[in-house]
Structures are given as C-alpha cells and as structure tokens.
Write a protein that holds these residues in place. Structure first.
Motif, short mmCIF file in Angstrom:
data_model
loop_
_atom_site.label_atom_id
_atom_site.label_comp_id
_atom_site.label_asym_id
_atom_site.label_seq_id
_atom_site.Cartn_x
_atom_site.Cartn_y
_atom_site.Cartn_z
N ALA A 484 0.82 -1.21 0.00
CA ALA A 484 0.00 0.00 0.00
C ALA A 484 0.85 1.27 0.00
N SER A 485 2.16 1.12 -0.05
CA SER A 485 3.02 2.31 -0.05
C SER A 485 2.79 3.11 -1.32
N ARG A 486 3.01 4.42 -1.22
CA ARG A 486 2.76 5.30 -2.35
C ARG A 486 3.95 5.23 -3.30
N VAL A 487 3.70 4.78 -4.53
CA VAL A 487 4.78 4.63 -5.50
C VAL A 487 4.36 5.28 -6.82
N ARG A 488 5.31 5.35 -7.76
CA ARG A 488 5.05 6.10 -8.99
C ARG A 488 5.53 5.31 -10.22
N SER A 489 5.00 5.70 -11.37
CA SER A 489 5.41 5.02 -12.61
C SER A 489 6.91 5.21 -12.86
N ILE A 490 7.47 6.32 -12.37
CA ILE A 490 8.91 6.56 -12.57
C ILE A 490 9.77 5.63 -11.71
N ASP A 491 9.13 4.86 -10.81
CA ASP A 491 9.89 3.89 -10.01
C ASP A 491 10.10 2.56 -10.75
N ILE A 492 9.37 2.36 -11.86
CA ILE A 492 9.45 1.07 -12.56
C ILE A 492 10.84 0.85 -13.14
N ALA A 493 11.37 1.86 -13.84
CA ALA A 493 12.68 1.68 -14.51
C ALA A 493 13.81 1.45 -13.51
N PRO A 494 13.93 2.27 -12.44
CA PRO A 494 15.01 1.97 -11.49
C PRO A 494 14.86 0.59 -10.82
N THR A 495 13.60 0.16 -10.62
CA THR A 495 13.39 -1.15 -10.01
C THR A 495 13.79 -2.28 -10.96
N LEU A 496 13.40 -2.16 -12.24
CA LEU A 496 13.82 -3.16 -13.21
C LEU A 496 15.34 -3.15 -13.36
N ALA A 497 15.94 -1.96 -13.32
CA ALA A 497 17.41 -1.87 -13.42
C ALA A 497 18.05 -2.64 -12.27
N ARG A 498 17.49 -2.49 -11.06
CA ARG A 498 18.05 -3.22 -9.91
C ARG A 498 17.84 -4.72 -10.05
N LEU A 499 16.63 -5.11 -10.51
CA LEU A 499 16.33 -6.54 -10.68
C LEU A 499 17.27 -7.17 -11.70
N LEU A 500 17.61 -6.42 -12.74
CA LEU A 500 18.43 -6.97 -13.84
C LEU A 500 19.90 -6.62 -13.68
N ASP A 501 20.23 -5.93 -12.57
CA ASP A 501 21.61 -5.52 -12.32
C ASP A 501 22.16 -4.62 -13.43
N LEU A 502 21.37 -3.63 -13.80
CA LEU A 502 21.78 -2.67 -14.83
C LEU A 502 22.09 -1.32 -14.19
N THR A 503 22.91 -0.54 -14.87
CA THR A 503 23.24 0.80 -14.38
C THR A 503 22.51 1.83 -15.23
N PRO A 504 21.58 2.60 -14.65
CA PRO A 504 20.89 3.64 -15.42
C PRO A 504 21.89 4.61 -16.04
N GLY A 505 21.54 5.11 -17.23
CA GLY A 505 22.46 5.95 -17.97
C GLY A 505 22.53 7.38 -17.50
N GLU A 506 21.74 7.74 -16.49
CA GLU A 506 21.71 9.13 -16.04
C GLU A 506 20.96 9.17 -14.70
N PRO A 507 20.97 10.31 -14.01
CA PRO A 507 20.19 10.39 -12.77
C PRO A 507 18.70 10.23 -13.06
N LEU A 508 18.02 9.47 -12.20
CA LEU A 508 16.59 9.20 -12.40
C LEU A 508 15.77 9.94 -11.35
#
Ligand SMILES: [Zn+2]
Length: 518
Positions: A484-508
């Motif tokens: 029930a925590s408040r989350v946002r659509s912009i949290d999807i990419a950083p979460t997938l990056a963490r799940l897949l062990d990827l480094t985002p190309g810029e500050p998110l």
C-alpha cells in the motif's frame, strides 16, 4: 547456484542478478486500478494471475500533471518525469514529418522529442546482444517506452501494423505475413457482444451521453465496408487480442528470449482507452472490455510460460493514466459543479489582442495544450512594445474566471512551493524550463477539458482519478504481496534496473521499489 550459497548471499544483503530470458512490460492504456477491484470476481485470466501471484502496488501514480498517453508512456521505462523526458503532451509527443510511416503518406512518428535514455539502452550496454520489440495500437504507445533505441517498433494504422522510416525502410517478412491475414478487414460487419450473461453487468446499457449519443447499446457492429471496419477496429476489444497475437508472433520471428541474452518485449494495449473515452469508466462497455482483456492476457501469459518456462519471464503491468467520468455522470453522483471546460474563446480573444499589436499575426501566439498555455514569439511581441507579462496576467484572470477552473499558476511561481501539495508537485514534474509554458491551469476535481465539437470522457488532469494506475511485478524472484506504499510510474525503470543488475544511464527521478525485497 547452490541453496547454501544463495542463503549466504541473501544473509549478507547481496542478491544474485536476475537474468530472465524475457522482460515483458504491459501498459494498458487508460486502465484505472479500481476496475480490477470492481470486476475482481469475474477475472480469471491474465489480470487474475498477476493479482494472485505478483507484487501488487495499490497506490501507484503517474506523478505529473498532464496525464495523457505520450507523457505517461515516456515515464514508464525512463524513470523520469515529463520535465526531464521532454514529452509534455500528446500534441508534442511523437509526430515527426521527417519520417513518414511505411505505406502511408502524411506525418510520421519518432522519439525525436524524447530526451535522455531508457531501460533498453541500459540493458544494451550490459548485454550488447539484447533486442527489443515494442508493439501498440498507437504510435506513442509503441515508441516512447523504448526511448531512442532503433529496435523493432510497430503500431496499428488502418488495418495493418507498420512503423516509420525512423526505424526501418521496409517491413520484415513476418510483419507482412501477419498483415496479409487482414484480420481487421475481415471483421467488417461483425458484432461486439457481451462476453458474460447479461445479468453479470450491473451497469445500465442505454446511457444517452455515451458515445456522443450514437450506438450506445450492445451489440456494437463494425461497418460493413472493410476499409472503414479496419479503422473502427482499433476501438473494439478484438484489437487488444490482435496486438497480443502480433507481439507473440514477433517474439517467435525475432527469437526473443532464445538467443542467450535477456530481451525486452513491450506491449501497449490501446482499446481500453478508446472504449473509456467513448463510453466512460462506469459503462457496461468498459466492464466488458476489461473482462475480455483479462481473458486475452491470460492466453498471452500462458503462451509465454509454455515457450520460455514460468521462471524465465519477468512481467510488469501498469497504465499510462486513468480517466475521469463524464461530467454528466459525476453530477449525478453528487459532484454538482462538474463541467466540461472549453477555453477556446478566452485563448482566441487573447490572440486577437496580440494580433492588433503586431501586423501579420496569425492568431496563434498562445496555444492551450491540456492545461498548459504555451507562447511563441515572446521576443517578437516584446520588440513591438507589447508588455507580454501583462497580457499573460490578463489571460490568467480570464481563465481563472471560467467555471470549473480551480487555479492558474505561472510555472516559475510553483518553483518554491510545497511539493506535498500534489497539484504543485505534479506541475513541477511536468514542465521543462525551456518549453515555453507561460501558465498552467488546474481544473476542479471531476471537471474536464472539453472541445466545442466532441463530448467524451477525459483524462489529463493532476487528480488521482487520472493519475492512479495499476502496478504489478510478476515473475521469478517476485513474491506475492500487496503493497500500500505510495509509488510512482517513474519507479518502474530503477526497479527493473536493480532486478536486472543494470546501471541507469543518467540520474533518475524514481526510486528502487525495495518493497519487493522485504
Ligand atoms: Zn493513454
């Protein structure tokens, strides 16, 4: 990996990188999360599987002001708000006259306005062999989640899936073969009937303000002319079924998930949006659309599980925005001041004033795009001695006086304000400083922007009606839970990056949803 090693890694706070064969991101255009609650007892397909087995976030939002398709899709795999992706509206979305569609004349589409990188770019850096396929009923739904990547990107136009010259100069054989089946053309004259017995639908069917007063009751019949049917097909449930079939055919033809790399499949399903606009979120039509989509998604997920194995497919389900009911419906529910706000006259008057000051003006200095007032030619106006700020101030007063308008702000005035106010925060997330936005206009809840010619159910406001979206992660390593925590659509990419062990190309702008690892 042995169980002992896994336990050790978990004990010291390290997780092995998840490497599913396929990452599938499904965006259902205009899917309000309350639909999944409302029709829960009748869901037994894909929605039911995801709700039962996934990590379900019940308080997920598109956290920007102009809750439209293009800005919403651009947030999902970029991890950034429209102020940073540069995709601020549908009008300033993917249209691009330099890259026509294959097989069509006129304006084409590309991600030229999108700024920065997206998940697939980060995946490609880690795994150069990775591929992506993105499909949708709409150009913006297919293009924007992928950022600039020139991958396999297709959308629907008048009976066929096509792409633009940004991506390719010819359609590959598998797309040509799929189109050659001419499913939408062969649907001419067919009917959309209820999936379930009529008693399963408590909603009234005959509501006079639905679908602009025409064809408001079941069954809904496609035109008997095949070319006209192929155009109208996009607003029938079968379109989502066709999009999913096309996605499956593409994964087979491109051997996605079968080449040793993690591949990305993006599907944006458009019909819920067309049905929602025409019939509204409380209609019998949206009910049937969601129940049918549940069945289509069930077969789609089953096919993926058979092909890849359940532990090799990671699925995310979300939406680009919600929708506000018809004002007629809202008033009947007690929101007595709900109206359609039509700002055209006020904008036209302001342009006429400016035209009188500058010879040769064409009446388009000021443009309203879903609550944003954009100005072009500020320097020209100033050079002619026009006090632009006083013109803008007068326009702001005129807009504020319209029934249904809650507030009118200059973006610069919002900069220092408290972001715990969702309206302030969502506008600050919305407007890039260089976009030429002079004013932002917020409507009262349940009021919507309208036009003189069409009366449809609308979205686009910084309200929770339009911003609240479903968000579910499902697959290997994801435990079933309701968060029930408040989350946002912009949290999807950083979460997938963490799940897949990827480094985002810029500050998110988003955060990693650590709720997935309690
Ligand atoms: Zn949309």
């Amino acid at each position: 990996m042995t169980r002992a090693l896994l336990s050790l890694l978990l004990a010291i706070g390290l997780r092995p990188a998840l490497r599913p064969r396929l990452v599938v991101v499904i965006t259902v255009d205009q899917l309000r999360p309350d639909y999944l609650e409302r029709y829960r007892a009748q869901l037994q397909g894909g929605f039911a599987v995801l709700l039962k087995g996934g990590a379900v976030f019940t308080n997920a939002y598109q956290d920007h002001a102009v809750t439209e398709t293009a800005p919403g899709h651009a947030t999902i795999l970029s991890g950034r708000v429209p102020a940073h992706t540069g995709i601020i509206s549908n009008v300033q979305g993917v249209q691009d006259s330099t890259v026509p569609l294959l097989g069509f004349s006129g304006v084409g589409a590309s991600p030229a306005r999108f700024r920065g990188t997206a998940l697939f770019d980060w995946l490609k850096t880690a795994e150069p062999a990775a591929r992506a396929l993105s499909v949708s009923g709409k150009d913006r739904g297919a293009i924007l989640p992928l950022g600039h990547a020139k991958q396999q990107v297709y959308w629907y136009r008048a009976g066929v899936f096509t792409t633009s010259h940004y991506y390719a100069d010819s359609l590959p054989p598998w797309v040509q073969a799929f189109n050659a089946q001419r499913v939408p053309f062969r649907a001419a004259g067919t009917q959309w009937t209820l999936l379930l017995p009529e008693r399963a639908y408590p909603e009234p069917d005959s509501v006079p303000y639905e679908n602009q007063g025409r064809d408001v009751t079941f069954p809904h019949r496609l035109p008997s002319d095949s070319a006209r049917a192929a155009v109208a097909f996009v607003a029938t449930p079968t379109m989502d079924s066709l999009t999913l079939a096309f996605a499956l055919e593409g994964t087979r033809a491109l051997r996605l998930g079968s080449r040793g790399a993690t591949d990305l499949l993006l599907v944006s399903l458009s019909t819920t949006d067309y049905v929602g606009h025409a019939f509204g979120p409380d209609s019998r039509e949206i009910h049937d659309q969601v129940v049918r989509l549940d069945r289509y998604l069930g077969r789609f997920l089953e096919q993926l599980a058979v092909r890849y194995g359940r532990d090799n497919v990671l699925v995310v389900l979300t939406a680009d925005h919600g929708v506000t009911p018809f004002p007629e419906r809202s008033r009947a529910l007690g929101h007595s001041s709900a109206v359609r706000v039509i700002p055209d006259g006020v904008i036209r008057s302001a342009n006429a004033v400016l035209d009188q000051r500058v010879a040769g003006g064409t009446g388009d200095w000021l443009v309203m795009e879903t609550g944003m007032v954009l100005l072009t030619g500020r320097a020209v106006l100033a050079a002619h001695g026009v006090n632009v700020d006083s013109v803008i101030a007068a326009l702001a007063a005129g807009l504020a006086a319209l029934p249904g308008v809650a507030r009118v702000d200059r973006p610069a005035d919002l900069a220092g304000q408290d972001t715990s106010d969702p309206v302030v925060r969502r506008w600050r997330h919305q407007v890039p400083p260089d976009a030429g936005v002079e004013l932002v206009v917020t409507l009262q809840p349940y009021s919507v922007w309208g036009s003189p010619s069409v009366a449809i159910a609308m979205h686009g406001q910084p309200t929770d009606l339009d911003a609240h979206v479903p968000l579910i992660f499902f697959g290997p390593g994801i435990r079933h839970a309701v968060h029930a925590s408040r989350v946002r659509s912009i949290d999807i990419a950083p979460t997938l990056a963490r799940l897949l062990d990827l480094t985002p190309g810029e500050p998110l702008d988003g955060r990693v949803l650590t709720e997935l690892w309690p």
